[in-house]
Design a protein around this motif. Structure first.
Motif, PDB file in Angstrom:
ATOM      1  N   THR A  41       0.847  -1.184   0.000  1.00 19.50           N
ATOM      2  CA  THR A  41       0.000   0.000   0.000  1.00 19.50           C
ATOM      3  C   THR A  41       0.886   1.238   0.000  1.00 19.50           C
ATOM      4  OG1 THR A  41      -1.621  -1.211   1.310  1.00 19.50           O
ATOM      5  CG2 THR A  41      -1.879   1.176   1.211  1.00 19.50           C
ATOM      6  N   ILE A  42       0.834   2.028  -1.090  1.00 20.17           N
ATOM      7  CA  ILE A  42       1.640   3.244  -1.147  1.00 20.17           C
ATOM      8  C   ILE A  42       0.785   4.504  -1.032  1.00 20.17           C
ATOM      9  CG2 ILE A  42       3.479   2.143  -2.443  1.00 20.17           C
ATOM     10  CD1 ILE A  42       2.540   3.544  -4.941  1.00 20.17           C
ATOM     11  N   SER A  43      -0.521   4.344  -0.859  1.00 21.23           N
ATOM     12  CA  SER A  43      -1.410   5.498  -0.738  1.00 21.23           C
ATOM     13  C   SER A  43      -2.034   5.530   0.660  1.00 21.23           C
ATOM     14  CB  SER A  43      -2.522   5.428  -1.789  1.00 21.23           C
ATOM     15  OG  SER A  43      -3.396   4.355  -1.495  1.00 21.23           O
ATOM     16  N   GLY A  44      -2.573   6.676   1.013  1.00 16.93           N
ATOM     17  CA  GLY A  44      -3.313   6.810   2.266  1.00 16.93           C
ATOM     18  C   GLY A  44      -2.423   7.010   3.482  1.00 16.93           C
ATOM     19  N   LYS A  45      -3.081   7.104   4.631  1.00 15.61           N
ATOM     20  CA  LYS A  45      -2.387   7.372   5.890  1.00 15.61           C
ATOM     21  C   LYS A  45      -1.689   6.141   6.458  1.00 15.61           C
ATOM     22  CE  LYS A  45      -5.334  11.199   7.216  1.00 15.61           C
ATOM     23  NZ  LYS A  45      -6.261  11.753   8.170  1.00 15.61           N
ATOM     24  N   LYS A  46      -2.124   4.956   6.074  1.00 16.19           N
ATOM     25  CA  LYS A  46      -1.532   3.709   6.579  1.00 16.19           C
ATOM     26  C   LYS A  46      -0.695   3.025   5.498  1.00 16.19           C
ATOM     27  CE  LYS A  46      -3.841   2.770  10.628  1.00 16.19           C
ATOM     28  NZ  LYS A  46      -3.269   2.171  11.774  1.00 16.19           N
ATOM     29  N   ALA A  47       0.107   3.812   4.792  1.00 17.11           N
ATOM     30  CA  ALA A  47       0.935   3.255   3.716  1.00 17.11           C
ATOM     31  C   ALA A  47       1.964   2.289   4.294  1.00 17.11           C
ATOM     32  CB  ALA A  47       1.640   4.373   2.966  1.00 17.11           C
ATOM     33  N   SER A  48       2.166   1.172   3.593  1.00 17.58           N
ATOM     34  CA  SER A  48       3.179   0.201   4.013  1.00 17.58           C
ATOM     35  C   SER A  48       4.441   0.321   3.162  1.00 17.58           C
ATOM     36  CB  SER A  48       2.617  -1.225   3.926  1.00 17.58           C
ATOM     37  OG  SER A  48       2.286  -1.541   2.590  1.00 17.58           O
ATOM     38  N   ALA A  49       4.391   1.189   2.156  1.00 17.75           N
ATOM     39  CA  ALA A  49       5.556   1.461   1.312  1.00 17.75           C
ATOM     40  C   ALA A  49       5.623   2.968   1.086  1.00 17.75           C
ATOM     41  CB  ALA A  49       5.439   0.731  -0.024  1.00 17.75           C
ATOM     42  N   VAL A  50       6.808   3.525   1.245  1.00 19.93           N
ATOM     43  CA  VAL A  50       6.963   4.970   1.064  1.00 19.93           C
ATOM     44  C   VAL A  50       8.123   5.257   0.120  1.00 19.93           C
ATOM     45  CG1 VAL A  50       5.960   5.643   3.286  1.00 19.93           C
ATOM     46  CG2 VAL A  50       8.394   5.188   3.138  1.00 19.93           C
ATOM     47  N   LYS A  51       7.939   6.303  -0.694  1.00 20.82           N
ATOM     48  CA  LYS A  51       8.990   6.730  -1.604  1.00 20.82           C
ATOM     49  C   LYS A  51      10.021   7.500  -0.778  1.00 20.82           C
ATOM     50  CE  LYS A  51       7.713   8.715  -5.439  1.00 20.82           C
ATOM     51  NZ  LYS A  51       7.380   9.706  -6.485  1.00 20.82           N
ATOM     52  N   VAL A  52      11.280   7.056  -0.849  1.00 16.11           N
ATOM     53  CA  VAL A  52      12.342   7.720  -0.089  1.00 16.11           C
ATOM     54  C   VAL A  52      13.287   8.513  -0.989  1.00 16.11           C
ATOM     55  CG1 VAL A  52      12.271   6.121   1.852  1.00 16.11           C
ATOM     56  CG2 VAL A  52      13.765   5.626  -0.080  1.00 16.11           C
ATOM     57  N   ALA A  53      13.212   8.282  -2.308  1.00 13.21           N
ATOM     58  CA  ALA A  53      14.028   9.030  -3.259  1.00 13.21           C
ATOM     59  C   ALA A  53      13.397   8.935  -4.632  1.00 13.21           C
ATOM     60  CB  ALA A  53      15.450   8.466  -3.302  1.00 13.21           C
ATOM     61  N   HIS A  54      13.705   9.946  -5.461  1.00 13.07           N
ATOM     62  CA  HIS A  54      13.233   9.900  -6.845  1.00 13.07           C
ATOM     63  C   HIS A  54      14.178  10.701  -7.717  1.00 13.07           C
ATOM     64  CE1 HIS A  54      11.636  14.039  -6.745  1.00 13.07           C
ATOM     65  NE2 HIS A  54      11.353  13.760  -5.494  1.00 13.07           N
ATOM     66  N   ALA A  55      14.151  10.408  -8.996  1.00 13.65           N
ATOM     67  CA  ALA A  55      15.005  11.110  -9.953  1.00 13.65           C
ATOM     68  C   ALA A  55      14.472  12.511 -10.168  1.00 13.65           C
ATOM     69  CB  ALA A  55      15.040  10.341 -11.271  1.00 13.65           C
ATOM     70  N   ASN A  56      15.355  13.428 -10.470  1.00 10.37           N
ATOM     71  CA  ASN A  56      14.964  14.809 -10.737  1.00 10.37           C
ATOM     72  C   ASN A  56      14.624  14.944 -12.224  1.00 10.37           C
ATOM     73  OD1 ASN A  56      14.468  17.483 -10.399  1.00 10.37           O
ATOM     74  ND2 ASN A  56      16.626  18.105 -10.258  1.00 10.37           N
ATOM     75  N   LEU A  57      13.478  14.374 -12.587  1.00 10.07           N
ATOM     76  CA  LEU A  57      13.033  14.370 -13.974  1.00 10.07           C
ATOM     77  C   LEU A  57      11.687  15.056 -14.082  1.00 10.07           C
ATOM     78  CD1 LEU A  57      13.713  10.607 -14.825  1.00 10.07           C
ATOM     79  CD2 LEU A  57      15.134  12.541 -15.460  1.00 10.07           C
ATOM     80  N   THR A  58      11.399  15.605 -15.233  1.00  9.68           N
ATOM     81  CA  THR A  58      10.055  16.108 -15.483  1.00  9.68           C
ATOM     82  C   THR A  58       9.326  15.027 -16.260  1.00  9.68           C
ATOM     83  OG1 THR A  58      10.775  17.161 -17.525  1.00  9.68           O
ATOM     84  CG2 THR A  58      10.763  18.515 -15.520  1.00  9.68           C
ATOM     85  N   GLY A  59       8.066  14.907 -16.014  1.00 14.22           N
ATOM     86  CA  GLY A  59       7.323  13.862 -16.719  1.00 14.22           C
ATOM     87  C   GLY A  59       5.937  13.733 -16.142  1.00 14.22           C
ATOM     88  N   ASP A  60       5.419  12.532 -16.220  1.00  9.34           N
ATOM     89  CA  ASP A  60       4.066  12.234 -15.790  1.00  9.34           C
ATOM     90  C   ASP A  60       3.994  12.180 -14.261  1.00  9.34           C
ATOM     91  OD1 ASP A  60       1.477  11.405 -15.537  1.00  9.34           O
ATOM     92  OD2 ASP A  60       1.800   9.408 -16.370  1.00  9.34           O
ATOM     93  N   ASP A  61       3.425  13.211 -13.662  1.00  8.84           N
ATOM     94  CA  ASP A  61       3.306  13.260 -12.200  1.00  8.84           C
ATOM     95  C   ASP A  61       2.193  12.361 -11.676  1.00  8.84           C
ATOM     96  OD1 ASP A  61       5.387  15.017 -11.980  1.00  8.84           O
ATOM     97  OD2 ASP A  61       4.106  16.803 -12.014  1.00  8.84           O
ATOM     98  N   THR A  62       1.377  11.808 -12.557  1.00 11.45           N
ATOM     99  CA  THR A  62       0.279  10.942 -12.117  1.00 11.45           C
ATOM    100  C   THR A  62       0.727   9.499 -11.924  1.00 11.45           C
ATOM    101  OG1 THR A  62      -0.408  10.492 -14.391  1.00 11.45           O
ATOM    102  CG2 THR A  62      -1.413  12.394 -13.285  1.00 11.45           C
ATOM    103  N   ASN A  63       1.901   9.139 -12.417  1.00 17.06           N
ATOM    104  CA  ASN A  63       2.407   7.778 -12.268  1.00 17.06           C
ATOM    105  C   ASN A  63       2.873   7.582 -10.827  1.00 17.06           C
ATOM    106  OD1 ASN A  63       3.742   5.339 -12.338  1.00 17.06           O
ATOM    107  ND2 ASN A  63       4.901   5.794 -14.192  1.00 17.06           N
TER     108      ASN A  63
END
Length: 188
Positions: free
Chosen positions: A47-69
């Motif tokens: 689960t990466i959405s909501g308040k009880k997420a079990s997976a969290v994004k800790v880093a991402h590339a500095n790219l422009t692109g599809d923010d909905t992905n």
């Protein structure tokens, strides 16, 4: 001079024939443990959405692109996902999967590189775990993919094998997923 030469040879022979023993010396006994093969079936709830997420994004590339992905290329996630007996969220929890996955494909196919430790907290495998490190392409055309089992601990010590991953449920908007894992592991 001749006496000294004889004495030197006697000393060299004595030194080379003295056996060396220390407290770390042991005579090894050959032991070949018996291999066991175990088949497991369980479900992972990521689960990466909501308040009880079990997976969290800790880093991402500095790219422009599809923010909905929810998992764009170059994103790194840390997870602590529950493992259950069945696909339902109310199913009995038997352990958890902890690790890291990285979104590693630039094309339309979502591919993750996954390091996970599947730790079991109930039953005869309580306190044991299976380690997975592998590439995991997630394509609708290929509903079942394999990942490599590269180790384990507890009852799965020195494990090797494979796990068939099958997406049971996936929400493309939130990125939340339920995955089925059918594992074949050889261990001692």
């Amino acid at each position: 001079m001749e006496g000294r030469l004889v004495l030197m040879w006697v000393l060299i022979l004595c030194i080379t024939t003295v056996s060396v023993h220390c407290k770390y010396h042991s005579d090894s006994v050959s032991y070949v443990p018996k291999e066991k093969k175990t088949h497991l079936l369980f479900f992972l709830h990521d689960t990466i959405s909501g308040k009880k997420a079990s997976a969290v994004k800790v880093a991402h590339a500095n790219l422009t692109g599809d923010d909905t992905n929810p998992t764009p290329f170059g994103s790194v996630f840390v997870f602590d996902d529950p493992l259950t007996e069945g696909p339902e969220p109310t199913s009995k929890v038997i352990g958890n999967a902890r690790g890291i996955y990285v979104s590693s494909s630039q094309d339309a196919t979502l591919t993750l590189v996954v390091y996970a430790d599947f730790g079991f907290t109930t039953g005869k495998f309580n306190g044991s775990s299976i380690s997975v490190f592998s590439r995991l392409p997630l394509t609708p055309a290929q509903p079942t993919e394999e990942v490599a089992v590269v180790g384990g601990r507890g009852r799965f010590r020195m494990a090797r094998g494979f796990a068939k991953h099958k997406t049971h449920d996936f929400n493309a908007i939130t990125g939340d997923a339920v995955s089925e894992y059918e594992v074949t592991v050889v261990h001692y």
